[in-house]
Design a protein around this motif. Structure first.
Motif, PDB file in Angstrom:
ATOM      1  N   UNK A  58      40.642  49.208  43.309  1.00 48.61           N
ATOM      2  CA  UNK A  58      39.947  50.494  43.380  1.00 48.61           C
ATOM      3  C   UNK A  58      38.559  50.352  44.016  1.00 48.61           C
ATOM      4  N   UNK A  59      37.891  49.259  43.714  1.00 52.24           N
ATOM      5  CA  UNK A  59      36.506  49.067  44.129  1.00 52.24           C
ATOM      6  C   UNK A  59      36.361  48.665  45.591  1.00 52.24           C
ATOM      7  N   UNK A  60      37.249  47.804  46.087  1.00 53.80           N
ATOM      8  CA  UNK A  60      37.103  47.241  47.437  1.00 53.80           C
ATOM      9  C   UNK A  60      37.707  48.190  48.471  1.00 53.80           C
ATOM     10  N   UNK A  61      36.871  48.643  49.374  1.00 53.61           N
ATOM     11  CA  UNK A  61      37.311  49.602  50.403  1.00 53.61           C
ATOM     12  C   UNK A  61      37.872  48.904  51.644  1.00 53.61           C
ATOM     13  N   UNK A  62      37.316  47.751  52.010  1.00 49.42           N
ATOM     14  CA  UNK A  62      37.803  47.029  53.190  1.00 49.42           C
ATOM     15  C   UNK A  62      39.221  46.508  52.912  1.00 49.42           C
ATOM     16  N   UNK A  63      40.216  46.907  53.713  1.00 56.08           N
ATOM     17  CA  UNK A  63      41.606  46.536  53.418  1.00 56.08           C
ATOM     18  C   UNK A  63      41.874  45.026  53.456  1.00 56.08           C
ATOM     19  N   UNK A  64      41.224  44.305  54.353  1.00 56.81           N
ATOM     20  CA  UNK A  64      41.445  42.855  54.430  1.00 56.81           C
ATOM     21  C   UNK A  64      40.860  42.150  53.207  1.00 56.81           C
ATOM     22  N   UNK A  65      39.680  42.582  52.799  1.00 58.28           N
ATOM     23  CA  UNK A  65      39.061  41.994  51.604  1.00 58.28           C
ATOM     24  C   UNK A  65      39.874  42.348  50.368  1.00 58.28           C
ATOM     25  N   UNK A  66      40.371  43.578  50.315  1.00 56.45           N
ATOM     26  CA  UNK A  66      41.212  43.994  49.180  1.00 56.45           C
ATOM     27  C   UNK A  66      42.489  43.142  49.126  1.00 56.45           C
ATOM     28  N   UNK A  67      43.102  42.889  50.286  1.00 51.86           N
ATOM     29  CA  UNK A  67      44.293  42.031  50.311  1.00 51.86           C
ATOM     30  C   UNK A  67      43.969  40.626  49.803  1.00 51.86           C
ATOM     31  N   UNK A  68      42.822  40.081  50.225  1.00 51.16           N
ATOM     32  CA  UNK A  68      42.411  38.746  49.763  1.00 51.16           C
ATOM     33  C   UNK A  68      42.221  38.749  48.245  1.00 51.16           C
ATOM     34  N   UNK A  69      41.619  39.812  47.729  1.00 51.07           N
ATOM     35  CA  UNK A  69      41.413  39.920  46.275  1.00 51.07           C
ATOM     36  C   UNK A  69      42.749  40.028  45.540  1.00 51.07           C
ATOM     37  N   UNK A  70      43.687  40.768  46.107  1.00 53.04           N
ATOM     38  CA  UNK A  70      44.993  40.913  45.456  1.00 53.04           C
ATOM     39  C   UNK A  70      45.773  39.601  45.460  1.00 53.04           C
ATOM     40  N   UNK A  71      45.641  38.839  46.538  1.00 47.07           N
ATOM     41  CA  UNK A  71      46.291  37.522  46.554  1.00 47.07           C
ATOM     42  C   UNK A  71      45.686  36.641  45.468  1.00 47.07           C
ATOM     43  N   UNK A  72      44.373  36.655  45.352  1.00 43.72           N
ATOM     44  CA  UNK A  72      43.715  35.841  44.321  1.00 43.72           C
ATOM     45  C   UNK A  72      44.177  36.253  42.931  1.00 43.72           C
ATOM     46  N   UNK A  73      44.277  37.558  42.695  1.00 43.30           N
ATOM     47  CA  UNK A  73      44.736  38.042  41.389  1.00 43.30           C
ATOM     48  C   UNK A  73      46.195  37.659  41.150  1.00 43.30           C
ATOM     49  N   UNK A  74      47.009  37.813  42.190  1.00 46.87           N
ATOM     50  CA  UNK A  74      48.427  37.464  42.044  1.00 46.87           C
ATOM     51  C   UNK A  74      48.590  35.970  41.776  1.00 46.87           C
ATOM     52  N   UNK A  75      47.752  35.154  42.394  1.00 46.34           N
ATOM     53  CA  UNK A  75      47.833  33.718  42.132  1.00 46.34           C
ATOM     54  C   UNK A  75      47.349  33.384  40.722  1.00 46.34           C
ATOM     55  N   UNK A  76      46.386  34.117  40.218  1.00 49.33           N
ATOM     56  CA  UNK A  76      45.978  33.917  38.817  1.00 49.33           C
ATOM     57  C   UNK A  76      47.151  34.223  37.894  1.00 49.33           C
ATOM     58  N   UNK A  77      47.895  35.273  38.215  1.00 46.17           N
ATOM     59  CA  UNK A  77      49.099  35.603  37.444  1.00 46.17           C
ATOM     60  C   UNK A  77      50.104  34.461  37.533  1.00 46.17           C
ATOM     61  N   UNK A  78      50.363  33.989  38.751  1.00 45.66           N
ATOM     62  CA  UNK A  78      51.344  32.907  38.938  1.00 45.66           C
ATOM     63  C   UNK A  78      50.929  31.652  38.182  1.00 45.66           C
TER      64      UNK A  78
END
Length: 163
Positions: A89-109
């Motif tokens: 919700x917070x990150x507007x830049x799509x590339x930065x948001x994708x990087x953040x989502x990968x980091x979160x998904x890897x924390x889940x993994x």
């Protein structure tokens, strides 16, 4: 559930990862939709199908132990996914948001990898051979999902976020 011995801890941890997998199944469609990269969206969608299978496998493990499937709230997974939601919700830049989502998904993994690895060890010690085999299939898939996310991040997404 009162935990007094390893078998209790095994059951509690099984309930923990069952909760986590069910929560992941609810979260992945939102992450896929929020992804700017079609490759990342496809990875999330693919892992959603795997995660549904993980829930079914956990139900099979419960059945092999003659237990009713039960989820125990997992504050760790709640926290990881709440942070992911906040960043999406917070990150507007799509590339930065994708990087953040990968980091979160890897924390889940990584959380799942530690839980499944521990459960396999305990299942072996407790003589739950069938449970160990079932959990082993899922652990292998979790390592694969983590590796896929790393490749996506390192091949281009992280560098796109820098620009």
């Amino acid at each position: 559930m009162k935990v007094e011995k390893l078998s209790d801890l095994f059951q509690h941890t099984l309930q923990d990862i069952y909760y986590a997998e069910k929560l992941i199944v609810k979260s992945l469609p939102k992450m896929a939709k929020a992804a700017d990269s079609s490759e990342l969206a496809k990875a999330f969608t693919g892992h959603l199908e795997e995660s549904k299978e993980h829930v079914a496998r956990l139900e099979e493990v419960f059945a092999s132990l003659e237990l009713k499937p039960k989820a125990s709230k997992c504050p760790a997974m709640d926290g990881i996914l709440e942070e992911a939601d906040s960043l999406m919700e917070e990150i507007k830049d799509p590339d930065t948001r994708d990087a953040a989502m990968i980091a979160a998904a890897q924390a889940v993994e990584h959380y799942e990898i530690t839980r499944y690895g521990t459960l396999i060890s305990w299942a072996d010690l407790l003589g739950h051979k069938k449970a160990s085999q079932i959990l082993g299939k899922t652990l292998k898939e979790e390592y694969g999902a983590d590796s896929k996310l790393t490749k996506i991040a390192e091949s281009h997404l992280n560098s796109e976020a820098v620009a």
